[in-house]
Design an enzyme around this catalytic site. Structure first.
Site, short mmCIF file in Angstrom:
data_model
loop_
_atom_site.label_atom_id
_atom_site.label_comp_id
_atom_site.label_asym_id
_atom_site.label_seq_id
_atom_site.Cartn_x
_atom_site.Cartn_y
_atom_site.Cartn_z
N ASP A 66 36.41 52.78 63.54
CA ASP A 66 37.18 52.37 62.84
C ASP A 66 37.82 50.99 64.18
OD1 ASP A 66 38.89 50.81 60.86
OD2 ASP A 66 39.66 52.69 61.01
N ASP A 91 27.08 66.84 65.69
CA ASP A 91 26.83 68.02 66.57
C ASP A 91 25.80 67.93 67.76
OD1 ASP A 91 28.42 69.84 65.17
OD2 ASP A 91 26.91 69.48 64.14
#
Length: 228
Positions: A66, A91
């Site tokens: 964002d 990950d």
């Protein structure tokens, strides 16, 4: 932007206490400029600080998701990247996120196409932020979300102000490439010769300043990490 505390008030609203940023946000700075452009030196200064912030995140496999001028704050004249409410930890560096999330003006083409996205989506948003700092308006704007999507998917935006150097305009243009693979990484951006020069002087300034700052002024920076 350092988190300090949180509590639920009597109306059951969650309140989050963060480090106070005396300079407000970049969005307000752009509005207050009232058409008077920032100097290239100022733009590169902000570019370097934002780039180092994103470098820190991406090295730790975190997508901000964002990036926008309303989430970029100023404390003692220095940039603080805030609002990690929709940040995502991947990950591995090759992982891709799938959630369609973010602020429409800064959303990358792959997000509008509902395609998997990764660090290059932050680079796109970073490019949108830099464009806004230079032109004092959104790179992509429209009256409707569909109109906005068309412009973003075509990668069509008004030219950057000619008062800025070709190297800066070219860099922002590359960050706003439709294909993620054509966008530079944060490391590529920081390694541009005109950017790298400022990176070195900025880090030196931080190290020199750190010797004379009180703990409260230095509370949201990690001296060890900075020296490293």
């Amino acid at each position: 932007m350092a988190y300090k505390d949180s509590y639920v008030d009597r109306e059951q609203y969650l309140n989050i206490v963060m480090v106070y940023c005396d300079g407000g946000d970049i969005y307000s700075k752009v509005k207050a400029a009232k058409g008077k452009n920032f100097s290239e030196e100022q733009i590169i200064d902000w570019l370097v600080q934002l780039g180092l912030g994103l470098f820190y995140l991406h090295e730790r496999k975190i997508l901000h998701r964002d990036m926008k001028t309303q989430n970029i704050f100023l404390k003692n004249g220095k940039i603080r990247l805030g609002d990690f409410g929709i940040a995502k930890v991947l990950d591995s560096t090759k992982d891709f996120a799938n959630t369609c999330i973010g602020t429409p003006y800064y959303m990358s083409p792959e997000l509008f196409k509902n395609k998997p996205y990764s660090y290059k989506s932050d680079v796109w948003a970073f490019g949108c932020v830099l464009y806004e700092m230079c032109n004092l308006r959104h790179a992509f704007d429209a009256q409707s979300i569909n109109g906005l999507a068309v412009k973003i998917l075509r990668g069509s935006f008004p030219p950057l102000n000619q008062m800025y150097s070709k190297q800066l305009r070219d860099l922002i243009g590359k960050m706003l490439s439709i294909k993620p693979s054509n966008r530079p990484t944060i490391v590529d951006i920081l390694n541009k010769s005109f950017v790298r020069k400022r990176v070195i002087s900025y880090i030196n300034e931080c190290l020199v300043e750190s010797q004379g700052l009180s703990p409260t002024d230095f509370d949201d920076m990690f001296a060890d990490g900075l020296r490293e």
